[in-house]
Design a protein around this motif. Structure first.
Motif, mmCIF file in Angstrom:
data_model
loop_
_atom_site.group_PDB
_atom_site.id
_atom_site.type_symbol
_atom_site.label_atom_id
_atom_site.label_comp_id
_atom_site.label_asym_id
_atom_site.label_seq_id
_atom_site.Cartn_x
_atom_site.Cartn_y
_atom_site.Cartn_z
ATOM 1 N N GLU A 104 -26.425 -10.971 22.785
ATOM 2 C CA GLU A 104 -26.679 -11.347 24.165
ATOM 3 C C GLU A 104 -25.441 -11.148 25.028
ATOM 4 O O GLU A 104 -25.471 -11.296 26.242
ATOM 5 N N GLY A 105 -24.301 -10.797 24.406
ATOM 6 C CA GLY A 105 -23.079 -10.567 25.148
ATOM 7 C C GLY A 105 -22.515 -11.815 25.784
ATOM 8 O O GLY A 105 -21.884 -11.754 26.829
ATOM 9 N N THR A 106 -22.731 -12.961 25.195
ATOM 10 C CA THR A 106 -22.327 -14.222 25.804
ATOM 11 C C THR A 106 -20.975 -14.705 25.325
ATOM 12 O O THR A 106 -20.424 -15.643 25.876
ATOM 13 N N SER A 107 -20.386 -14.117 24.279
ATOM 14 C CA SER A 107 -19.132 -14.631 23.740
ATOM 15 C C SER A 107 -18.268 -13.507 23.193
ATOM 16 O O SER A 107 -18.747 -12.658 22.456
ATOM 17 N N ASN A 108 -16.983 -13.512 23.600
ATOM 18 C CA ASN A 108 -16.045 -12.521 23.066
ATOM 19 C C ASN A 108 -14.938 -13.202 22.275
ATOM 20 O O ASN A 108 -13.865 -12.633 22.088
ATOM 21 N N THR A 109 -15.166 -14.419 21.806
ATOM 22 C CA THR A 109 -14.155 -15.157 21.069
ATOM 23 C C THR A 109 -14.016 -14.634 19.645
ATOM 24 O O THR A 109 -14.947 -14.041 19.089
ATOM 25 N N SER A 110 -12.825 -14.861 19.049
ATOM 26 C CA SER A 110 -12.605 -14.480 17.655
ATOM 27 C C SER A 110 -12.898 -15.621 16.696
ATOM 28 O O SER A 110 -12.716 -15.478 15.495
ATOM 29 N N PHE A 111 -13.360 -16.779 17.206
ATOM 30 C CA PHE A 111 -13.630 -17.944 16.363
ATOM 31 C C PHE A 111 -14.970 -17.798 15.639
ATOM 32 O O PHE A 111 -15.885 -18.601 15.815
ATOM 33 N N ARG A 112 -15.066 -16.783 14.793
ATOM 34 C CA ARG A 112 -16.288 -16.587 14.008
ATOM 35 C C ARG A 112 -15.925 -15.844 12.732
ATOM 36 O O ARG A 112 -14.960 -15.105 12.672
ATOM 37 N N GLY A 113 -16.722 -16.108 11.686
ATOM 38 C CA GLY A 113 -16.498 -15.443 10.408
ATOM 39 C C GLY A 113 -15.752 -16.310 9.412
ATOM 40 O O GLY A 113 -15.420 -17.472 9.680
ATOM 41 N N PHE A 114 -15.509 -15.748 8.238
ATOM 42 C CA PHE A 114 -14.767 -16.454 7.187
ATOM 43 C C PHE A 114 -13.303 -16.606 7.589
ATOM 44 O O PHE A 114 -12.735 -15.731 8.256
ATOM 45 N N ARG A 115 -12.681 -17.696 7.157
ATOM 46 C CA ARG A 115 -11.263 -17.917 7.439
ATOM 47 C C ARG A 115 -10.581 -18.504 6.210
ATOM 48 O O ARG A 115 -11.187 -19.236 5.424
ATOM 49 N N LEU A 116 -9.298 -18.173 6.064
ATOM 50 C CA LEU A 116 -8.465 -18.687 4.985
ATOM 51 C C LEU A 116 -7.186 -19.211 5.613
ATOM 52 O O LEU A 116 -6.556 -18.522 6.411
ATOM 53 N N GLU A 117 -6.792 -20.439 5.242
ATOM 54 C CA GLU A 117 -5.726 -21.140 5.972
ATOM 55 C C GLU A 117 -4.790 -21.874 5.014
ATOM 56 O O GLU A 117 -5.230 -22.450 4.020
ATOM 57 N N GLY A 118 -3.487 -21.861 5.323
ATOM 58 C CA GLY A 118 -2.507 -22.649 4.602
ATOM 59 C C GLY A 118 -2.031 -23.807 5.471
ATOM 60 O O GLY A 118 -1.941 -23.663 6.696
ATOM 61 N N ASN A 119 -1.731 -24.956 4.859
ATOM 62 C CA ASN A 119 -1.362 -26.155 5.609
ATOM 63 C C ASN A 119 -0.071 -26.777 5.085
ATOM 64 O O ASN A 119 0.165 -26.805 3.876
ATOM 65 N N LEU A 120 0.747 -27.305 5.998
ATOM 66 C CA LEU A 120 1.976 -28.024 5.678
ATOM 67 C C LEU A 120 2.084 -29.230 6.604
ATOM 68 O O LEU A 120 1.692 -29.152 7.766
ATOM 69 N N GLY A 121 2.643 -30.348 6.097
ATOM 70 C CA GLY A 121 2.816 -31.483 6.979
ATOM 71 C C GLY A 121 3.214 -32.759 6.273
ATOM 72 O O GLY A 121 3.647 -32.749 5.116
ATOM 73 N N GLY A 122 3.056 -33.863 6.977
ATOM 74 C CA GLY A 122 3.422 -35.167 6.458
ATOM 75 C C GLY A 122 2.254 -35.871 5.801
ATOM 76 O O GLY A 122 1.119 -35.803 6.283
#
Length: 208
Positions: free
Chosen positions: A31-49
Motif C-alpha cells: 500500500e506504500g504506507t511505510s518506508n521504515t526499516s523496523f521490519r524483519g528478523f533482527r539479532l542484537e547484543g546487549n551490555l549494561g548494569g
C-alpha cells in the motif's frame, strides 16, 4: 531440560510471529504506507548494569546478553513481534549476609526469556517500545551453619517468572542490513521472591 524447553518455546514463538508479522509487513509495503526499516528478523547484543535482589539485599554488576526477534509493521506506526533473550551478570551475582546461626548466600546465574515487544514509530528511524514475557533463571541458595544446633544446606534450582520493560531504538544506517542501537530498562520478577533490574544498551542488525 527447562532450558531446552525455553529454547523450543522461543523458536516456536519466533516462527509463528514471523509468519504473522510478515503478512502484515507485506500488506503495508504494497500500500506504500511505510518506508521504515523496523521490519524483519533482527539479532542484537546487549551490555549494561545488572542488579539482583534477594533476602532484602542487592548486588550490582556489569552484565551482557543477546536478543533475537522479528518485527512487523501495522498501520504505518505500530511495530510488534516476538523476542527471545539471554542475559547473565559477569562472574554471576550473589547476595550474602548473616542469618540465624550462620550465613546465607543467594546466587543468580543465567536468565532466558521469551515474550513480545511492541513499539510506536516516532519517525521512520526512531521508535519507543514496551516489552513483556516469561523468564527462567538458574539460582543457588546456600546456608553455612556456624553453630551445632543448625544444619548447613545447598539448594540449586531453576525459578520462573515474568519480565517487563521498555526503551527507545534508533536506526543508524539504512540499506540491505540496517544497523540500529537502543537503550532499555528491564525488570524480572521470579517466583521465589527474588528479582532483577537491568539498564542496558544494545546494538543490532536487521535481516530484511
Amino acid at each position: 531440560m527447562r532450558k531446552i524447553l525455553m529454547v523450543a518455546a522461543a523458536v516456536a514463538a519466533l516462527t509463528t510471529g514471523a509468519a504473522s508479522a510478515q503478512e502484515v509487513t507485506t500488506t503495508a509495503a504494497s500500500e506504500g504506507t511505510s518506508n521504515t526499516s523496523f521490519r524483519g528478523f533482527r539479532l542484537e547484543g546487549n551490555l549494561g548494569g545488572d542488579r539482583f535482589q534477594s533476602q532484602g539485599r542487592h548486588n550490582d554488576k556489569f552484565g551482557y546478553g543477546a536478543s533475537i526477534g522479528f518485527d512487523g509493521v501495522i498501520a504505518d506506526r505500530i511495530v510488534v513481534g516476538p523476542e527471545a533473550t539471554y542475559w547473565r551478570a559477569n562472574d554471576w551475582t550473589e547476595n550474602c549476609g548473616a542469618a540465624n546461626g550462620g550465613s546465607v548466600c543467594h546466587k543468580s546465574f543465567e536468565e532466558f526469556g521469551v515474550g513480545v515487544r511492541a513499539g510506536y514509530l516516532v519517525t521512520p528511524r526512531a521508535m519507543v517500545f514496551a516489552k513483556g514475557g516469561y523468564v527462567t533463571n538458574e539460582q543457588r541458595k546456600r546456608f553455612d551453619a556456624n553453630t551445632p544446633t543448625q544444619t548447613s544446606f545447598y539448594d540449586h534450582v531453576n525459578t520462573t517468572g515474568y519480565q517487563v520493560g521498555g526503551g527507545a531504538e534508533y536506526t543508524v544506517t539504512e540499506g540491505r542490513l540496517p544497523v540500529y542501537v537502543n537503550a532499555q530498562y528491564v525488570f524480572s520478577q521470579y517466583n521465589d521472591n527474588t528479582s532483577r533490574h537491568r539498564i542496558m544498551g544494545g546494538i543490532g542488525v536487521r535481516f530484511k
